[in-house]
Structures are given as structure tokens and as C-alpha cells.
Scaffold this motif. Structure first.
Motif, PDB file in Angstrom:
ATOM      1  N   ILE A   5       0.838  -1.201   0.000  1.00 10.43           N
ATOM      2  CA  ILE A   5       0.000   0.000   0.000  1.00 10.43           C
ATOM      3  C   ILE A   5       0.876   1.256   0.000  1.00 10.43           C
ATOM      4  O   ILE A   5       1.806   1.374   0.807  1.00 10.43           O
ATOM      5  CB  ILE A   5      -0.954   0.018   1.211  1.00 10.43           C
ATOM      6  CG1 ILE A   5      -1.986  -1.101   1.078  1.00 10.43           C
ATOM      7  CG2 ILE A   5      -1.649   1.372   1.330  1.00 10.43           C
ATOM      8  CD1 ILE A   5      -2.985  -1.143   2.214  1.00 10.43           C
ATOM      9  N   ARG A   6       0.572   2.156  -0.918  1.00 14.43           N
ATOM     10  CA  ARG A   6       1.264   3.436  -0.997  1.00 14.43           C
ATOM     11  C   ARG A   6       0.243   4.562  -0.869  1.00 14.43           C
ATOM     12  O   ARG A   6      -0.739   4.592  -1.619  1.00 14.43           O
ATOM     13  CB  ARG A   6       1.988   3.587  -2.338  1.00 14.43           C
ATOM     14  CG  ARG A   6       2.936   2.446  -2.685  1.00 14.43           C
ATOM     15  CD  ARG A   6       4.209   2.514  -1.851  1.00 14.43           C
ATOM     16  NE  ARG A   6       5.195   1.548  -2.334  1.00 14.43           N
ATOM     17  CZ  ARG A   6       5.296   0.289  -1.900  1.00 14.43           C
ATOM     18  NH1 ARG A   6       4.449  -0.159  -0.959  1.00 14.43           N
ATOM     19  NH2 ARG A   6       6.220  -0.516  -2.388  1.00 14.43           N
ATOM     20  N   PRO A   7       0.455   5.511   0.066  1.00 15.54           N
ATOM     21  CA  PRO A   7      -0.448   6.657   0.123  1.00 15.54           C
ATOM     22  C   PRO A   7      -0.253   7.537  -1.105  1.00 15.54           C
ATOM     23  O   PRO A   7       0.869   7.683  -1.611  1.00 15.54           O
ATOM     24  CB  PRO A   7      -0.010   7.387   1.401  1.00 15.54           C
ATOM     25  CG  PRO A   7       1.406   6.958   1.617  1.00 15.54           C
ATOM     26  CD  PRO A   7       1.514   5.562   1.083  1.00 15.54           C
ATOM     27  N   LEU A   8      -1.335   8.078  -1.607  1.00 12.04           N
ATOM     28  CA  LEU A   8      -1.278   8.976  -2.746  1.00 12.04           C
ATOM     29  C   LEU A   8      -1.369  10.425  -2.271  1.00 12.04           C
ATOM     30  O   LEU A   8      -2.119  10.732  -1.328  1.00 12.04           O
ATOM     31  CB  LEU A   8      -2.423   8.676  -3.718  1.00 12.04           C
ATOM     32  CG  LEU A   8      -2.329   7.335  -4.450  1.00 12.04           C
ATOM     33  CD1 LEU A   8      -3.640   7.026  -5.168  1.00 12.04           C
ATOM     34  CD2 LEU A   8      -1.166   7.343  -5.437  1.00 12.04           C
ATOM     35  N   ARG A   9      -0.613  11.273  -2.928  1.00 13.59           N
ATOM     36  CA  ARG A   9      -0.638  12.697  -2.607  1.00 13.59           C
ATOM     37  C   ARG A   9      -0.959  13.502  -3.859  1.00 13.59           C
ATOM     38  O   ARG A   9      -0.756  13.041  -4.991  1.00 13.59           O
ATOM     39  CB  ARG A   9       0.703  13.144  -2.009  1.00 13.59           C
ATOM     40  CG  ARG A   9       0.962  12.539  -0.630  1.00 13.59           C
ATOM     41  CD  ARG A   9       2.260  13.031  -0.013  1.00 13.59           C
ATOM     42  NE  ARG A   9       2.390  12.529   1.353  1.00 13.59           N
ATOM     43  CZ  ARG A   9       1.933  13.130   2.432  1.00 13.59           C
ATOM     44  NH1 ARG A   9       1.308  14.303   2.311  1.00 13.59           N
ATOM     45  NH2 ARG A   9       2.084  12.600   3.628  1.00 13.59           N
ATOM     46  N   PHE A  10      -1.438  14.704  -3.622  1.00 18.71           N
ATOM     47  CA  PHE A  10      -1.829  15.612  -4.688  1.00 18.71           C
ATOM     48  C   PHE A  10      -1.161  16.958  -4.418  1.00 18.71           C
ATOM     49  O   PHE A  10      -1.466  17.609  -3.421  1.00 18.71           O
ATOM     50  CB  PHE A  10      -3.349  15.762  -4.743  1.00 18.71           C
ATOM     51  CG  PHE A  10      -4.066  14.469  -5.032  1.00 18.71           C
ATOM     52  CD1 PHE A  10      -4.491  14.161  -6.316  1.00 18.71           C
ATOM     53  CD2 PHE A  10      -4.299  13.537  -4.013  1.00 18.71           C
ATOM     54  CE1 PHE A  10      -5.142  12.960  -6.585  1.00 18.71           C
ATOM     55  CE2 PHE A  10      -4.950  12.336  -4.270  1.00 18.71           C
ATOM     56  CZ  PHE A  10      -5.358  12.043  -5.561  1.00 18.71           C
ATOM     57  N   ASP A  11      -0.199  17.308  -5.272  1.00 20.36           N
ATOM     58  CA  ASP A  11       0.571  18.527  -5.054  1.00 20.36           C
ATOM     59  C   ASP A  11       1.170  18.525  -3.646  1.00 20.36           C
ATOM     60  O   ASP A  11       1.209  19.541  -2.958  1.00 20.36           O
ATOM     61  CB  ASP A  11      -0.306  19.760  -5.269  1.00 20.36           C
ATOM     62  CG  ASP A  11       0.512  21.011  -5.571  1.00 20.36           C
ATOM     63  OD1 ASP A  11       1.742  20.891  -5.763  1.00 20.36           O
ATOM     64  OD2 ASP A  11      -0.085  22.101  -5.593  1.00 20.36           O
ATOM     65  N   GLY A  12       1.621  17.334  -3.219  1.00 20.81           N
ATOM     66  CA  GLY A  12       2.276  17.184  -1.931  1.00 20.81           C
ATOM     67  C   GLY A  12       1.360  16.988  -0.748  1.00 20.81           C
ATOM     68  O   GLY A  12       1.825  16.709   0.360  1.00 20.81           O
ATOM     69  N   SER A  13       0.055  17.083  -0.958  1.00 21.77           N
ATOM     70  CA  SER A  13      -0.909  16.972   0.137  1.00 21.77           C
ATOM     71  C   SER A  13      -1.646  15.643   0.067  1.00 21.77           C
ATOM     72  O   SER A  13      -1.937  15.150  -1.031  1.00 21.77           O
ATOM     73  CB  SER A  13      -1.920  18.115   0.065  1.00 21.77           C
ATOM     74  OG  SER A  13      -2.971  17.923   0.996  1.00 21.77           O
ATOM     75  N   PRO A  14      -2.010  15.049   1.234  1.00 22.01           N
ATOM     76  CA  PRO A  14      -2.787  13.809   1.198  1.00 22.01           C
ATOM     77  C   PRO A  14      -4.233  14.013   0.751  1.00 22.01           C
ATOM     78  O   PRO A  14      -4.920  13.051   0.425  1.00 22.01           O
ATOM     79  CB  PRO A  14      -2.716  13.314   2.638  1.00 22.01           C
ATOM     80  CG  PRO A  14      -2.473  14.543   3.451  1.00 22.01           C
ATOM     81  CD  PRO A  14      -1.621  15.435   2.609  1.00 22.01           C
ATOM     82  N   SER A  15      -4.682  15.259   0.737  1.00 18.51           N
ATOM     83  CA  SER A  15      -6.053  15.556   0.324  1.00 18.51           C
ATOM     84  C   SER A  15      -6.035  16.491  -0.876  1.00 18.51           C
ATOM     85  O   SER A  15      -5.013  17.111  -1.188  1.00 18.51           O
ATOM     86  CB  SER A  15      -6.842  16.196   1.469  1.00 18.51           C
ATOM     87  OG  SER A  15      -6.253  17.435   1.833  1.00 18.51           O
ATOM     88  N   THR A  16      -7.174  16.569  -1.547  1.00 17.12           N
ATOM     89  CA  THR A  16      -7.290  17.488  -2.672  1.00 17.12           C
ATOM     90  C   THR A  16      -8.742  17.863  -2.880  1.00 17.12           C
ATOM     91  O   THR A  16      -9.654  17.161  -2.420  1.00 17.12           O
ATOM     92  CB  THR A  16      -6.717  16.856  -3.963  1.00 17.12           C
ATOM     93  OG1 THR A  16      -6.604  17.863  -4.973  1.00 17.12           O
ATOM     94  CG2 THR A  16      -7.610  15.739  -4.492  1.00 17.12           C
TER      95      THR A  16
END
Length: 422
Positions: free
Chosen positions: A111-122
């Protein structure tokens, strides 16, 4: 009162596609070569009478676990999320990706956490999309990946893909990092599955890949009649065939069940000529598109199956041909090879008519003989080699229009691999 909705012209198709194009986030990597590995065409939430979905209610404090089979390997991965049919911004709290185990379980340690522009949320704007940051997760073609999205707040009705033929799982609370399936007790039963907000998966790194092939069409491309969780639609069979032949073109399924070429449908998606640029031509490193669409224009002359009292303009072979020509022009403008699929038999199905059969035969004659497509995939003869107008029993799922897994394999075998040049 019955209303009429005009079919889209080619110019209107281009304008519609452009209005849905939204820039990716500022941090999106423009230097790395990305390959399309998987896609699903986005649809507006609708109360389709034959499939149960979660699209209309959306999600609140829930984790949604979705499984895809990628057709391009690599060292890194990223996902695309779509809010194309949203009327308000979509707030994603967290997301992850990992290798699929069994059911809703994910292989431990992957499992790898996904980030969006460095943030865990978007936050995905209404009518927009978001692309995750790259994450290191080596993958191989035809590997299954599990993507989990967690929404803390209410999403409202969800942009989705109605027919996934793959089970999607739901859990209450935040379980996007859980490898176990324990919390994922909710799924729609019986059902054929849907994908929510997930529009694409892309890979980079590893050995160079040939350009992607997009399969574009209706439920026969989408895979109704295939095995749930079996990945045996015709685009799957084609991907396996290409891989075995040492020509690992990623095959991207851009089909939508009940879709029409010329007319929008409340539960069958945007008209083919209006979504072709968005769902096909905007795919990364696209080399070819296989077009198989038009049978619903012929057999479904209104939108009443979706609960809408609307008649479509009368369909003729010439109107369908003009629509195909619009797709051909759009593809050639992007230097994309376009392959015409002949319309498959449907005699003895609920929507068959003698008038409709005449149109189908006229269209197929044009596809085979006009030379306007770059190549032809003769799906009609693959499913009906003796020209009876019927799909034989072993090759349809029981309704005389949708192929069985064996029928889908026959369709994939009908595609001449040397036609895929790019």
C-alpha cells in the motif's frame, strides 16, 4: 410532451469536448513520459433502472475500494480523478494504491499513500479533474491494483462509470491504509459493479512501451456479458493477445453501456461524437482507436429506458456514416490511427427490426469498402461468419446482442495485429 434533442455536429462535438478539458494541478509532472495503463469513461450520476449503484447518493465518511487491471507496467504510478459531471467541488480526504490480493484485500507491504501537489487531500473543481503525484510502485502489464478513496465529508452525487463488471467495495470510516478486507463489508448485490471518480491510471519508467490502443464504443466494448471480476471483455482479450505476441500496446477501454454515437442519453452517457476527444484522444501516448458504436442509435430510438420521455431524431445509415467521419477527422487531426469495427449482429434480441437491420448492413458495407478508416476490424463476421444476422448460442450471453466471454475472445481475434502501427 415528447421533446426532440438534435444530434451533435462535428463542430459541436469539438466545442463540447473542449469545454470539459480542465488543466491538471500545477505540480503535475510534465517531464516524465507517462503511459495510459487503464481508463474508464466518466458519466453523470443517473438512476439506471437495471443496475444498482452508489452514484446518486454519493459518499459520506466512507472509504471506496476499487480494483483495476492495468495494461502498462512501470516503476511509478499515478491516478486521474474526474469530477466532470459534478456541480460542486469534490473534496477527497485521502487515497492509496496497492497490489490486489483477494476481494477487497490488498497485499501487505504494497500500500502506498497517494498525494496531490504534496498533500494527502485534494479538492477537484466542478467539471474538473485531478492528477495524483507519482508514487513508486513497480507494476507489470495485466497486474491488478486496488485504489482506495476516502471521503470524510458528503460528496453529493458522484461522477462515475456505470458498468465496471468488477466488484467495488465500501467501508464506513477511514480505511484507505488497511490491507485487510475486514471493514469492506458493503457492496451492491447482485450487481455488475461501478467505478466512482476514478478516470485513469498511468505508469512511467521501465522499458519503453508501444503507444496505447483505445477501444471506443458501447456496452459491447464496455463488456456487458463478460465475467464479473473475470477481466474477459474484448479489450482484455486483445491486451492479452498483444502481450503474448510481444507487442504490449496498452489497451484502454473507453466503452459506455447503452452509449449512442449521435445522441446523449440520460443513463447511457454523452453522445459518442461529443466524448471522443475527452475519453479517447486525450489519453497519454495514444496511437490507435478502435471504434464500435452505432447499434444503440439503431435499436433504441428514444431515451425512455432511462425514464426520459424523449424521441431521438430518426437514424439513417448516412447520419451514422457522417458521425463516423467526424470521429475520423478528429483522430487524424491528432495523428491517431482509427480502426472501424463493423456493427455486430443482433437478430432475435429485443430491439431488432427489419428496418434497423437494413441500416446495420448499409453501415457495415461502408465500413468495409469505403477506405475512410485506416483499417477495419470485422467484428460482425467474427461473431457471425456465415452471415445469418445472428450471434450463435455459444458466442452470446443469452440476450442475442451481447457477446459471451467466448464471443469477446472471437472479437479480439478478429483484429489484425499489423494494423496497429504506431
Amino acid at each position: 410532451m415528447t421533446s426532440r434533442k438534435p444530434a451533435l455536429t462535428a463542430a459541436a462535438a469539438v466545442a463540447t469536448a473542449a469545454s470539459l478539458t480542465v488543466a491538471t494541478p500545477a505540480a503535475a509532472d510534465t517531464r516524465t513520459t507517462w503511459n495510459g495503463a487503464w481508463t474508464a469513461a466518466a458519466m453523470k450520476p443517473s438512476g439506471a433502472p437495471w443496475f444498482g449503484t452508489w452514484a446518486e447518493q454519493g459518499f459520506t465518511d466512507q472509504s471506496v475500494r476499487q480494483i483495476v487491471r492495468v495494461n502498462a507496467g512501470g516503476a511509478k504510478i499515478r491516478i486521474r480523478l474526474s469530477n466532470a459531471h459534478g456541480t460542486t467541488p469534490l473534496r477527497l480526504t485521502a487515497a492509496s494504491v496497492g497490489r490486489t490480493a483477494t476481494g477487497a484485500a490488498v497485499r501487505p507491504g504494497t500500500i502506498r499513500p497517494l498525494r496531490f501537489d504534496g498533500s494527502p487531500s485534494t479538492t477537484v473543481p466542478a467539471r474538473g479533474r485531478a492528477v495524483s503525484d507519482p508514487v513508486a510502485l513497480p507494476t507489470e502489464p495485466r497486474e491488478r491494483l486496488t485504489i482506495t478513496l476516502y471521503f470524510r465529508g458528503a460528496t453529493g452525487p458522484a461522477t462515475y462509470h456505470q458498468l465496471s463488471m468488477t466488484t467495488t467495495y465500501r467501508a464506513t470510516g477511514d480505511h484507505h491504509r488497511d490491507p485487510a478486507a475486514t471493514a469492506y463489508t458493503d457492496r451492491i448485490e447482485p450487481g455488475f459493479g461501478s467505478w466512482y471518480y476514478l478516470e485513469g491510471v498511468e505508469t512511467s519508467g521501465g522499458r519503453p512501451r508501444p503507444r496505447a490502443v483505445a477501444a471506443f464504443g458501447d456496452s459491447i466494448t464496455d463488456g456487458f456479458g463478460a465475467t464479473v471480476d473475470g477481466d474477459d471483455r474484448y479489450p482484455d482479450a486483445l491486451a492479452r493477445r498483444l502481450l503474448a505476441a510481444g507487442r504490449p500496446h496498452p489497451v484502454l477501454n473507453a466503452g459506455i453501456g447503452s452509449n449512442k454515437l449521435l445522441t446523449d442519453s440520460a443513463c447511457g452517457g454523452d453522445a459518442g461524437i461529443s466524448r471522443f476527444a475527452r475519453d479517447v484522444l486525450d489519453q497519454p501516448r495514444l496511437g490507435a482507436a478502435i471504434v464500435l458504436i452505432g447499434i444503440n442509435d439503431i435499436q433504441l430510438r428514444d431515451d425512455r429506458m432511462c425514464g426520459v420521455d424523449r424521441e431521438d431524431p430518426p437514424v439513417t445509415a448516412q447520419r451514422l456514416i457522417d458521425g463516423y467521419r467526424a470521429l475520423i477527422r478528429l483522430a487524424h487531426a491528432r495523428n491517431v490511427e482509427i480502426i472501424g469495427g463493423t456493427l455486430t449482429p443482433y437478430r432475435d434480441s429485443a430491439g431488432w427490426s427489419a428496418a434497423g437491420e437494413r441500416i446495420r448492413l448499409q453501415v457495415n458495407h461502408w465500413i468495409r469498402t469505403s477506405g475512410e478508416y485506416d483499417a477495419v476490424a470485422d467484428f460482425d463476421r467474427a461473431l457471425d461468419p456465415t452471415g445469418t444476422g445472428r450471434i450463435p448460442e455459444p458466442l452470446h450471453m443469452g440476450d442475442h446482442i451481447h457477446p459471451s466471454p467466448a464471443g469477446y475472445q472471437a472479437m479480439a481475434d478478429a483484429i489484425t495485429l499489423p494494423t496497429l502501427k504506431r
